[in-house]
Design an enzyme around this catalytic site. Structure first.
Site, mmCIF file in Angstrom:
data_model
loop_
_atom_site.group_PDB
_atom_site.id
_atom_site.type_symbol
_atom_site.label_atom_id
_atom_site.label_comp_id
_atom_site.label_asym_id
_atom_site.label_seq_id
_atom_site.Cartn_x
_atom_site.Cartn_y
_atom_site.Cartn_z
ATOM 1 N N LYS A 1 -19.934 29.278 -28.163
ATOM 2 C CA LYS A 1 -20.151 28.604 -26.890
ATOM 3 C C LYS A 1 -19.331 29.156 -25.725
ATOM 4 O O LYS A 1 -18.164 29.492 -25.880
ATOM 5 C CB LYS A 1 -19.814 27.118 -27.038
ATOM 6 C CG LYS A 1 -20.740 26.394 -27.972
ATOM 7 C CD LYS A 1 -22.023 26.021 -27.303
ATOM 8 C CE LYS A 1 -21.786 24.747 -26.553
ATOM 9 N NZ LYS A 1 -23.026 24.051 -26.260
ATOM 10 N N SER B 1 -15.802 26.073 -26.845
ATOM 11 C CA SER B 1 -15.881 24.843 -27.632
ATOM 12 C C SER B 1 -14.842 24.935 -28.739
ATOM 13 O O SER B 1 -14.578 26.014 -29.268
ATOM 14 C CB SER B 1 -17.286 24.717 -28.225
ATOM 15 O OG SER B 1 -17.246 23.898 -29.369
ATOM 16 N N ASN C 1 -19.193 27.461 -22.053
ATOM 17 C CA ASN C 1 -19.763 26.359 -21.285
ATOM 18 C C ASN C 1 -19.482 26.489 -19.787
ATOM 19 O O ASN C 1 -18.361 26.796 -19.395
ATOM 20 C CB ASN C 1 -19.205 25.027 -21.781
ATOM 21 C CG ASN C 1 -19.584 24.769 -23.234
ATOM 22 O OD1 ASN C 1 -20.669 25.128 -23.667
ATOM 23 N ND2 ASN C 1 -18.666 24.168 -23.970
ATOM 24 N N ASN D 1 -1.617 -2.394 13.291
ATOM 25 C CA ASN D 1 -3.078 -2.312 13.301
ATOM 26 C C ASN D 1 -3.588 -1.082 14.059
ATOM 27 O O ASN D 1 -4.477 -0.374 13.577
ATOM 28 C CB ASN D 1 -3.671 -3.605 13.883
ATOM 29 C CG ASN D 1 -3.317 -4.815 13.039
ATOM 30 O OD1 ASN D 1 -2.795 -4.658 11.930
ATOM 31 N ND2 ASN D 1 -3.585 -6.004 13.534
ATOM 32 N N TYR E 1 -8.765 -6.802 13.161
ATOM 33 C CA TYR E 1 -8.204 -6.264 11.921
ATOM 34 C C TYR E 1 -8.189 -7.335 10.836
ATOM 35 O O TYR E 1 -7.877 -8.494 11.077
ATOM 36 C CB TYR E 1 -6.759 -5.769 12.148
ATOM 37 C CG TYR E 1 -6.140 -5.263 10.853
ATOM 38 C CD1 TYR E 1 -6.335 -3.949 10.438
ATOM 39 C CD2 TYR E 1 -5.431 -6.127 10.013
ATOM 40 C CE1 TYR E 1 -5.816 -3.503 9.237
ATOM 41 C CE2 TYR E 1 -4.913 -5.684 8.807
ATOM 42 C CZ TYR E 1 -5.112 -4.370 8.419
ATOM 43 O OH TYR E 1 -4.618 -3.935 7.226
ATOM 44 N N HIS F 1 -41.650 21.481 -9.880
ATOM 45 C CA HIS F 1 -41.701 20.680 -11.125
ATOM 46 C C HIS F 1 -40.978 21.394 -12.276
ATOM 47 O O HIS F 1 -41.307 21.174 -13.436
ATOM 48 C CB HIS F 1 -43.148 20.350 -11.533
ATOM 49 C CG HIS F 1 -43.986 19.849 -10.410
ATOM 50 N ND1 HIS F 1 -44.109 18.512 -10.107
ATOM 51 C CD2 HIS F 1 -44.723 20.514 -9.478
ATOM 52 C CE1 HIS F 1 -44.897 18.361 -9.051
ATOM 53 N NE2 HIS F 1 -45.282 19.568 -8.646
ATOM 54 N N SER G 1 0.827 -1.218 0.000
ATOM 55 C CA SER G 1 0.000 0.000 0.000
ATOM 56 C C SER G 1 0.859 1.266 0.000
ATOM 57 O O SER G 1 0.331 2.365 0.045
ATOM 58 C CB SER G 1 -0.936 0.004 1.210
ATOM 59 O OG SER G 1 -0.189 -0.154 2.401
ATOM 60 N N GLU H 1 -20.695 21.937 -14.127
ATOM 61 C CA GLU H 1 -20.950 20.631 -14.772
ATOM 62 C C GLU H 1 -20.053 19.556 -14.187
ATOM 63 O O GLU H 1 -20.481 18.430 -13.931
ATOM 64 C CB GLU H 1 -20.689 20.715 -16.272
ATOM 65 C CG GLU H 1 -21.763 21.437 -17.056
ATOM 66 C CD GLU H 1 -21.374 21.514 -18.516
ATOM 67 O OE1 GLU H 1 -21.555 20.514 -19.225
ATOM 68 O OE2 GLU H 1 -20.865 22.569 -18.948
HETATM 69 N N1 ARG Z 1 -1.091 -1.421 5.260
HETATM 70 C C1 ARG Z 1 -1.975 -1.879 6.267
HETATM 71 C C2 ARG Z 1 -3.324 -1.160 6.109
HETATM 72 O O1 ARG Z 1 -3.405 -0.252 5.348
HETATM 73 C C3 ARG Z 1 -1.403 -1.620 7.597
HETATM 74 C C4 ARG Z 1 -1.795 -2.585 8.674
HETATM 75 C C5 ARG Z 1 -1.352 -3.939 8.321
HETATM 76 N N2 ARG Z 1 -1.428 -4.855 9.384
HETATM 77 C C6 ARG Z 1 -1.254 -6.160 9.162
HETATM 78 N N3 ARG Z 1 -1.252 -6.934 10.147
HETATM 79 N N4 ARG Z 1 -1.162 -6.638 7.947
HETATM 80 O O2 ARG Z 1 -4.304 -1.483 6.728
#
Ligand code: ARG
Length: 464
Positions: free
Chosen positions: A291, A285, A293, A118, A325, A164, A31, A298
């Site tokens: 135009k 446009s 816009n 966690n 978790y 309406h 991540s 929008e």
């Molecule tokens: N990258 C994880 C998340 O976004 C962090 C926590 C991960 N904990 C674990 N035990 N895998 O939630």
């Protein structure tokens, strides 16, 4: 030493593992590409945790000081673009922890004492969202202030009110703008509730059950500006309600902005011509030279769809998730980030644009005049002359039909013409058939009379 156990390939849980993580799985489960966004909150949380561990004598002064210095140096490196993020280190937490150990040696390995990713990630996301909420609150206030100013300046500007999307009764433009502000005022309340509820510290919940170290949860909560520690360790690491609540706020707020957008788009059209938006909020446009816009409203209307999707994503993510978790929770980041970015940018665009709206008072007035918008006023007039409301409704209906046929508004008919439908109609009828008379007569709290709109604008300004 086998390749798997060489330091280069060793992950933070390397002890238990015999085999290196598959390269695709590594990328798939990582991540860091998106959660690096809250590096600052991660470092802030780590410093608070280390401060508390030092005070409870889990960390000695020397280790504590080098941890804090190391974390500050890492923050400076990240901000200077000198930090090498690694997908092998999975997320923001492990990237920073590994960099700390590389920088300061053994002391870096002690930072994670009494903590888990966690409770760390739950803390980081809350801190990050709280910071973003404060920015969004400011944009929302800026937009509301612009709306209220414009409303006050247009307390007497008459336009048709619609039901309406058909001309219904005359209203003032200021009254219409204050209706928008009411929507936003409720959104502001939802946002402040969300902030209040999220402001409890998960730190100390560790992986799920708490920790055996002598920690002081209240201390870390205080250091991080939380109102209190959370009540239950299992809930602390698994709760994402705060993100759902924020996404619900964002969806509702964007729904409101989409409604305003829709009206702005209609009003700038050559069919309405109620307002003009300055060129800087519009685009042309590539093929049609005439135009101009209304792209900003929008696009805001279009962007509302993302926030609805994000809310649904978050609810579905949490549905049926067992305690505590689960890796699923890593999926909370991108929809939350997207809702934050979307609502902040849309509010900013609106806050910039609203004060620049130029009402075309003549076009609004003419439109209000041409749609038989004072028909209800005529019916109310007849009731005051002793006619039952249903009969009055019938009489006015016939007068309108006559007007449609002869292309005349009620106020343009002669007394004799009006009297064909009811002989009780007399000269004083023309007072109620004017647009000014119609709006001024709705003179009660929440009504469209200019006097009321001015007072309402004053109250709205105080409430922002
Ligand atoms: N990258 C994880 C998340 O976004 C962090 C926590 C991960 N904990 C674990 N035990 N895998 O939630």
């Amino acid at each position: 030493m086998s390749d798997n156990n060489s330091d280069k390939n060793k992950s933070l849980w390397g002890g238990r593992f015999q085999e290196k993580t598959d390269a695709f799985v590594q990328r798939f489960t990582a991540s860091e590409s998106f959660d690096r966004r809250f590096y600052e909150q991660d470092i802030r949380g780590s410093i608070a945790h280390a401060t508390m561990l030092n005070q409870t004598a889990v960390l000695n002064d020397e280790d504590f000081e080098s941890i804090v210095q190391g974390l500050k140096d890492i923050q400076a490196d990240i901000e200077a673009g000198n930090f090498e993020w690694s997908v092998e280190l999975e997320d923001v937490h492990m990237n920073i922890e590994a960099a700390l150990t590389a920088k300061i040696g053994n002391a870096g390995k002690k930072l994670h004492t009494g903590r888990s990713r966690n409770d760390q990630v739950a803390t980081d996301v809350k801190l990050w969202l709280r910071d973003e909420i404060d920015i969004i609150v400011a944009e929302l206030k800026r937009l509301q202030t612009g709306l209220v100013d414009l409303a006050e300046a247009n307390a007497e500007t008459i336009m048709p009110g619609f039901t309406h999307l058909q001309t219904a009764q005359p209203v003032t433009f200021g009254h219409h703008l204050l209706a928008w502000n009411e929507m936003l005022q409720r959104d502001a309340g939802r946002l402040s509730d969300c902030r209040k509820r999220l402001n409890q510290s998960p730190l100390g919940a560790a992986a799920l059950a708490g920790t055996t170290y002598p920690i002081e949860r209240k201390r870390t909560a205080d250091l991080l500006g939380f109102d209190a520690p959370t009540n239950n360790s299992l809930d602390s690491v698994s709760d994402r309600d705060f993100a759902i609540e924020f996404c619900a706020f964002a969806a509702t707020c964007l729904m409101h902005l989409s409604r305003m957008s829709e009206e702005l788009v209609l009003w700038t059209s050559s069919q309405f011509q109620f307002i003009d938006l300055p060129d800087r909020f519009c685009t042309g446009s590539s093929i049609m030279p005439q135009k101009k816009n209304p792209d900003v409203p929008e696009l805001v209307r279009g962007k509302s769809s993302r926030t609805f999707g994000n809310l649904m994503t978050m609810l579905t993510l949490m549905k049926s998730q067992p305690l505590a978790y689960n890796k699923d929770n890593q999926e909370d980041k991108e929809p939350l980030f997207d809702s934050v970015d979307t609502v902040r940018d849309c509010l900013r665009a609106f806050a910039d644009m609203v004060p620049a709206i130029v009402p075309n008072k003549v076009a609004m007035y003419e439109a209000a005049k041409s749609g038989f918008s004072t028909a209800t006023d005529l019916a109310d007039y007849l009731v005051r002359k002793g006619v039952a409301f249903r009969d009055a409704h019938e009489i006015v209906g016939s007068a309108v039909a006559f007007g449609v046929e002869h292309k005349k508004d009620l106020s343009e008919m002669s007394l004799a013409e009006l009297q064909q439908f009811g002989e009780m109609i007399s000269e004083d009828v023309f007072e109620v058939l004017t647009l000014e008379g119609s709006v001024a007569a709705r003179n009660h709290v929440g009504g469209t009379a200019p006097e009321q709109v001015k007072a309402a604008a004053q109250r709205a300004r105080e409430a922002i």
